[in-house]
Design an enzyme around this catalytic site. Structure first.
Site, PDB file in Angstrom:
ATOM      1  N   ASN A  93       0.747  -1.037  -0.151  1.00 39.34           N
ATOM      2  CA  ASN A  93       0.130  -0.030   0.002  1.00 39.34           C
ATOM      3  C   ASN A  93       0.823   1.271  -0.028  1.00 39.34           C
ATOM      4  OD1 ASN A  93      -2.598   1.343   0.406  1.00 39.34           O
ATOM      5  ND2 ASN A  93      -1.472   2.137   2.096  1.00 39.34           N
ATOM      6  N   GLU A  94       0.282   2.176  -0.885  1.00 39.94           N
ATOM      7  CA  GLU A  94       1.012   3.653  -0.949  1.00 39.94           C
ATOM      8  C   GLU A  94       2.585   3.710  -0.359  1.00 39.94           C
ATOM      9  OE1 GLU A  94      -0.906   6.688   1.216  1.00 39.94           O
ATOM     10  OE2 GLU A  94      -2.568   6.532   0.147  1.00 39.94           O
ATOM     11  N   TYR A 147      -8.266  15.102   0.931  1.00 41.25           N
ATOM     12  CA  TYR A 147      -6.889  15.700   0.829  1.00 41.25           C
ATOM     13  C   TYR A 147      -6.586  16.528  -0.286  1.00 41.25           C
ATOM     14  CZ  TYR A 147      -5.643  12.140   4.436  1.00 41.25           C
ATOM     15  OH  TYR A 147      -5.568  11.469   5.704  1.00 41.25           O
TER      16      TYR A 147
HETATM   17  C1  GCB Z   1      -4.470   6.413   3.076  1.00 46.23           C
HETATM   18  C2  GCB Z   1      -3.670   5.210   3.554  1.00 46.23           C
HETATM   19  C3  GCB Z   1      -4.619   4.907   4.963  1.00 46.23           C
HETATM   20  C4  GCB Z   1      -4.910   6.062   5.584  1.00 46.23           C
HETATM   21  C5  GCB Z   1      -5.701   7.143   4.788  1.00 46.23           C
HETATM   22  C6  GCB Z   1      -6.008   8.224   5.577  1.00 46.23           C
HETATM   23  O1  GCB Z   1      -4.069   6.629   1.901  1.00 46.23           O
HETATM   24  O2  GCB Z   1      -3.587   4.088   2.677  1.00 46.23           O
HETATM   25  O3  GCB Z   1      -3.584   3.865   5.499  1.00 46.23           O
HETATM   26  O4  GCB Z   1      -5.388   5.751   6.742  1.00 46.23           O
HETATM   27  O5  GCB Z   1      -5.057   7.125   3.690  1.00 46.23           O
HETATM   28  O6  GCB Z   1      -6.992   8.404   6.044  1.00 46.23           O
HETATM   29  O7  GCB Z   1      -5.138   9.144   5.398  1.00 46.23           O
END
Ligand code: GCB
Length: 589
Positions: A402-403, A459
């Site tokens: 992930n990410e 975001y």
């Molecule tokens: C994301 C992540 C996750 C976070 C989420 C957030 O992209 O993969 O783990 O909790 O954003 O809420 O910022």
């Protein structure tokens, strides 16, 4: 179905616990009388770690338990099984070190045969450590790393002529669907076994498939083979099932079961039996028409979920887990991403039985370390996840990470190698990865399926939803199989504003109505994009992130559609229920 021949006892109760490191605590005569009494599942952060401020305990905790294994276990191999300890566990029996497990989410087991004294008092000691470790994924992530023995512990006695127990914690029996039509299904059953007797043996392996009612519908009995003492042996056989009933998502999650018996051919007596769930289904993904199950397009109305709960942390009970599935059922969810790690066995059992399509993944979050030890640990966690969960029909996708924040050589090489390992281990399923840097960046291209975490309206408040992004990417690369692995917004249940509009602040002002608006906009755009193979709300439930401060909800990520204590279904929950179910909201009697 043949009954289990194993002797299994729960070791969940009667532990002593101390949240500190104590030299010599593994010694059998160590005095633990001042320690607290706990049962597992247990975590040491549930009550005092969720107030925000990165102040929760990350360190060492010790557990000790006295117990007397029954004399009737004589002659069996004895395996001490831990379903999950976060994150590094060292285990001793009677002062003898059995080994160490590194990784917070997979089950693991040790052969304790030569250390245990039957019919007498024994002491198991476990040192658990939930600090970040340079060679163990995840190095960092947006969630609280609860510490402790947070899943079950058991002891299982297996005949020395039996299915192998040391196989990355897997069941030792692996079911591969080789063909499926209306007329018949063919399932290849691989059994990894072991002759641990002191002498050679003659063995037959019998594999049977029974339908939901327990009626045997297919069988294969191997030829007799001779196996030397202390030798592993694999058996591959094919079972044919006439007129198969398919596992068909929530509409009809039909389950067979497959059992393998290891039979001593000299006496004809079965020595070990392993039973696994079997679901017959065809799953595929197309770049323009998305996900299909059994030849029909199935829109994956998905959510992400962590494994935590208010006042329990990761030590979630079976009832709480069922309640979470009840909430997902109520909202009409049909796909689950177990972000960001392998979850407890009962999560996959519930998903099988209730027809969820599951994406499960290893916790390769944010960053990698460019070391051989880190790479080996990531591969180990991947193999544990795949072997332990291989037979769950609900699982359609193996997630490799992930990410990743940077797309450097170390990251790309590791993702490439992990995708290759998925192909080598399980050619029947697809790998995937959730990306957020550059839509065509190499990091998003190693797995079979691409997926993206996009937070339009949160975001990124410059756009109201993901539709335009999805269209652009699809037009640029029409062969790319795209999913939206995360989308959502924070929703405070104590902040309210009738007609909210951006900007909102992610750390302070984000009323519940704003979260609903983001989901209404997003869903309106997503539901018409048939090329997406899945969409997954971030998140079904609020979850613990000790380092977060979101105004009124310290220590939480409040992007859930249901609150951390499960007491409030937020407005966006009702919105999805209106979109994803036919259930009326109001019953008039
Ligand atoms: C994301 C992540 C996750 C976070 C989420 C957030 O992209 O993969 O783990 O909790 O954003 O809420 O910022």
């Amino acid at each position: 179905m043949p009954p289990s021949l194993r002797a299994s006892v729960s070791l969940d109760s009667g532990w002593r616990f101390l949240r500190a490191d104590v030299p010599g605590a593994e010694a059998p005569l160590f005095n633990d009388s001042s320690w607290s009494s706990v049962s597992v599942p247990h975590t040491w952060n549930a009550l005092d770690g969720q107030d925000g401020g990165s102040n929760y305990y990350r360190g060492i905790g010790w557990y000790r338990k006295h117990f007397t294994p029954a004399a009737s276990l004589a002659g069996r191999r004895l395996w001490l099984q831990f379903d999950g300890v976060n994150q590094v566990a060292d285990v001793w029996v009677n002062g003898v070190r059995l080994g160490q497990h590194r990784g917070g989410f997979a089950g693991f087991r040790f052969d304790a045969t030569s250390s245990l004294k039957l019919g007498q008092d024994n002491v198991v000691a476990v040192k658990a450590d939930n600090r970040a470790a340079a060679d163990v994924a995840p190095l960092s992530a947006d969630f609280t790393f609860f510490g402790g023995i947070y899943r079950h512990v058991s002891l299982t006695g297996v005949d020395p002529l039996g299915v192998r127990m040391g196989d990355y914690g897997g069941p030792g029996v692996y079911l591969r669907q080789r063909s499926l039509s209306d007329a018949s299904a063919s399932v290849e059953v691989t059994t990894r076994s072991w002759n641990n007797r002191g002498s050679a043996a003659r063995v037959r392996v019998r594999a049977v498939v029974a339908d939901h009612a327990g009626v045997v519908v297919g069988e294969s009995v191997s030829a007799v083979r001779s196996v030397n003492a202390a030798t592993g042996f694999d058996t591959v056989q094919t079972v044919t099932i006439p007129r198969p009933h398919r596992w068909n998502s929530k509409a009809d999650p039909y389950l067979y079961s497959a059992s393998v018996e290891i039979i001593d051919a000299d006496t004809g007596v079965a020595k070990d039996v392993v039973t696994q769930p079997l679901g017959l289904r065809l799953a595929s993904v197309d770049a323009s028409s998305g996900f299909s199950l059994n030849g029909k397009r199935l829109r994956l109305n998905g959510v992400n979920a962590h494994q935590d709960r208010q006042n329990a942390g990761w030590a979630v009970s079976a009832d709480q887990q069922r309640e979470d599935f009840d909430l997902m059922d109520e909202m009409g969810v049909n796909a689950l991403r177990t972000a960001h790690y392998q979850q407890a066995a009962n999560v996959y059992d519930l998903a099988d039985a209730r027809g969820y399509v599951v994406w499960t993944e290893i916790p390769l979050v944010n960053e990698v370390a460019d070391t051989a030890a880190f790479r080996a640990n990531a591969q180990q966690q991947l193999l544990e996840m795949i072997r332990q969960n291989f037979n769950h029909p609900s699982i359609a996708f193996w997630g490799i990470g992930n990410e990743q924040k940077t797309s450097n050589t170390a990251t790309n090489n590791l993702l490439r190698d992990l995708a290759a390992s998925v192909r080598a281990e399980d050619s029947g399923r697809l790998s995937t990865y959730a990306s957020h840097i550059g839509d065509l960046d190499p990091v998003s291209s190693h797995a079979d399926l691409a997926a993206y975490n996009k937070y339009y309206g949160w975001y990124d408040q410059s756009s109201t939803g993901p539709g335009a992004w999805a269209d652009r990417l699809h037009a640029r690369d029409p062969l790319r199989k795209i999913a939206l692995s995360e989308y959502g917004a924070g929703g405070s249940v104590v902040q309210h504003e009738e007609n909210p509009s951006p900007p909102v602040t992610t750390s302070r002002w984000h009323p519940e109505e704003y979260q609903t608006l983001v989901h209404e906009n997003s869903w309106a755009q997503l539901k018409t994009r048939d090329f997406l193979w899945g969409t997954f709300v971030w998140n079904m439930f609020d979850f613990a992130v000790d380092s977060r401060s979101e105004g009124d909800t310290l220590g939480r990520n409040d992007k859930g559609l249901v609150t951390y204590d499960r007491s409030v279904r937020k407005d966006a929950f009702w919105f999805y229920k209106s979109q994803w179910t036919d259930t009326p909201f109001v019953h008039l009697n």
